[in-house]
Enzyme design. Structure first.
Site, mmCIF file in Angstrom:
data_model
loop_
_atom_site.group_PDB
_atom_site.id
_atom_site.type_symbol
_atom_site.label_atom_id
_atom_site.label_comp_id
_atom_site.label_asym_id
_atom_site.label_seq_id
_atom_site.Cartn_x
_atom_site.Cartn_y
_atom_site.Cartn_z
ATOM 1 N N ARG A 1 -6.595 0.829 17.497
ATOM 2 C CA ARG A 1 -7.134 1.125 16.173
ATOM 3 C C ARG A 1 -8.167 0.029 15.917
ATOM 4 O O ARG A 1 -9.150 -0.039 16.644
ATOM 5 C CB ARG A 1 -6.029 1.203 15.112
ATOM 6 N N LYS B 1 0.822 -1.228 0.000
ATOM 7 C CA LYS B 1 0.000 0.000 0.000
ATOM 8 C C LYS B 1 0.851 1.272 0.000
ATOM 9 O O LYS B 1 0.451 2.291 -0.520
ATOM 10 C CB LYS B 1 -0.951 0.008 1.199
HETATM 11 C C1 LIG Z 1 0.080 -0.812 6.787
HETATM 12 C C2 LIG Z 1 -0.202 -2.026 7.542
HETATM 13 C C3 LIG Z 1 0.808 -2.998 7.704
HETATM 14 C C4 LIG Z 1 2.237 -2.811 7.210
HETATM 15 O O1 LIG Z 1 2.913 -1.833 7.952
HETATM 16 P P1 LIG Z 1 4.494 -1.556 7.746
HETATM 17 O O2 LIG Z 1 4.835 -0.660 8.873
HETATM 18 O O3 LIG Z 1 4.654 -0.897 6.418
HETATM 19 O O4 LIG Z 1 5.201 -2.839 7.809
HETATM 20 C C5 LIG Z 1 0.468 -4.166 8.363
HETATM 21 N N1 LIG Z 1 -0.778 -4.365 8.842
HETATM 22 C C6 LIG Z 1 -1.760 -3.455 8.710
HETATM 23 C C7 LIG Z 1 -3.100 -3.756 9.261
HETATM 24 C C8 LIG Z 1 -1.516 -2.252 8.062
HETATM 25 O O5 LIG Z 1 -2.490 -1.357 7.930
#
Ligand SMILES: *Cc1c(COP(=O)(O)O)cnc(C)c1O
Length: 369
Positions: free
Chosen positions: A132, A37
């Protein structure tokens, strides 16, 4: 080479990054969802993830997973944001597995999977304090698990997971992650079988693998930042990972003006274009380069206490930026910069996120080291 501003993606370095993290995770029984993402699921990058044979490729946004599916990505696709009720149709169509925290949504997934005559895997999110997403009470989590297990035909409960370090900035300690492991065992007791995944978080949890302090039951991590740019844990949390490239993604912009100017504005100052009253330090006459990018391209100028973009040339520094201009101090530059030259930057996560979201930014894929 090419047009500017530009992002260079070194696919060799990226794949080496993935391999380094993958082998360390696999060695302690952990599979990876590669999270794309942060680069708006850039197809070139996602194909590199696909080649590295990860357990999942993940995004928070279903439109991105749709693009990946349509681009022929083979790795199972994971949706990592609880979906909107209004997009369940696409969730079933374009993702293989999703993170869930609302019964109402899960029931709609069951109905939609029936309609599309297919099945869907879910991981239930358990909130162990970051506040969250996720079920907050173990009873609630367990009830949802039993409901899926006993009364849903199309949904398979693939596991439970948690998210840390997003709102509450919680440190994923061994003790915290053990709460997830215990919850998994509680759910397993209630449904009478073992869960496939216990998904222990994101990049911030990965360092427990390095420490050797990851609870044994955690067997899945969702990793984005560390695979792509690998800065947060090294520059903010003091972990050293000489085996990782922090420059698999480089941002480049072109110089449009070079002039010597005073460091103090000349006249009475009011508010700047972002509504702030800036403070200036008199450093005498400075040689400054203006580059043709600004906060409209890379988002906020700041990432914590540092600038969101970091010149790779350590003899120069970012001074400030407005929407379309960034001012660089080149007074002490080792190189003789001139108009038309480019300046390269490493990027922090927010800058990367913004840059990849912009159609106007050229992408250049390279392979050499
Ligand atoms: C964005 C996200 C991740 C990945 O996070 P990083 O810090 O880029 O490794 C993992 N789990 C969820 C639910 C996320 O929203």
């Amino acid at each position: 080479m090419g047009t500017y501003p530009q992002i260079e993606i070194n696919l060799t370095k990226l794949k080496e990054n993935i391999q380094q993290i993958k082998s360390r995770c696999n060695a302690c029984g952990i599979n990876i969802a590669g999270v794309v993402k942060g680069v708006w699921s850039d197809i070139g990058i996602s194909k590199a993830f696909d080649e590295k044979d990860l357990e999942h490729i993940a995004s928070s946004r279903i439109d991105q997973l749709r693009e990946l599916k349509e681009a022929g990505i083979k790795t199972p696709l994971m949706l990592i944001r609880t979906p909107m009720l209004s997009e369940i149709d696409e969730v079933i169509r374009y993702s293989d597995i999703s993170l869930q925290s609302e019964i109402q949504v899960i029931e709609e997934i069951e109905r939609e999977a029936q309609r599309q005559n297919t099945t869907h895997d879910v991981i239930l999110m358990y909130d162990i304090g970051d506040l969250r997403e996720g079920f907050f009470q173990i009873e609630e989590l367990t009830r949802a698990a039993i409901l899926i297990e006993n009364s849903m035909e199309r949904i398979k409960l693939a596991g439970i997971g948690t998210n840390l370090g997003c709102y509450g900035a919680l440190d994923p300690t061994y003790e915290k992650l053990s709460e997830l492991a215990e919850a998994a065992e509680h759910v397993e007791g209630a449904i009478g079988r073992r869960l496939k995944y216990v998904s222990g978080g994101s990049t911030s949890s990965f360092v427990r693998v390095l420490d050797g302090k990851m609870p044994e039951r955690i067997n899945h991590l969702r990793l984005g930042e560390i695979l792509l740019i690998s800065k947060d844990q090294q520059l903010l949390r003091g972990y050293t990972m000489p085996f990782m490239h922090t420059d698999a993604i480089t941002f480049r912009a072109e110089i449009i003006e070079i002039k010597e100017k005073p460091s103090l504005p000349q006249g009475d100052s009011v508010l700047d274009s972002f509504g702030n009253r800036p403070v200036f330090e008199d450093k005498g006459i400075m040689k400054r380069a203006l580059i043709a990018v600004g906060q409209a391209d890379y988002g906020s100028l700041m990432y914590g206490n540092t600038h969101a973009i970091i010149p790779t040339d350590e003899s120069i520094e970012v001074i400030s930026a407005s929407s379309d201009h960034t001012i660089i101090n080149i007074t002490n530059a080792e190189k003789a910069y001139k108009v038309g030259d480019t300046i390269s930057f490493k990027v922090w996560y927010t800058a990367m996120l913004h840059l990849f979201g912009k159609k106007s930014i050229e992408k250049l894929y390279t392979k050499s080291i």
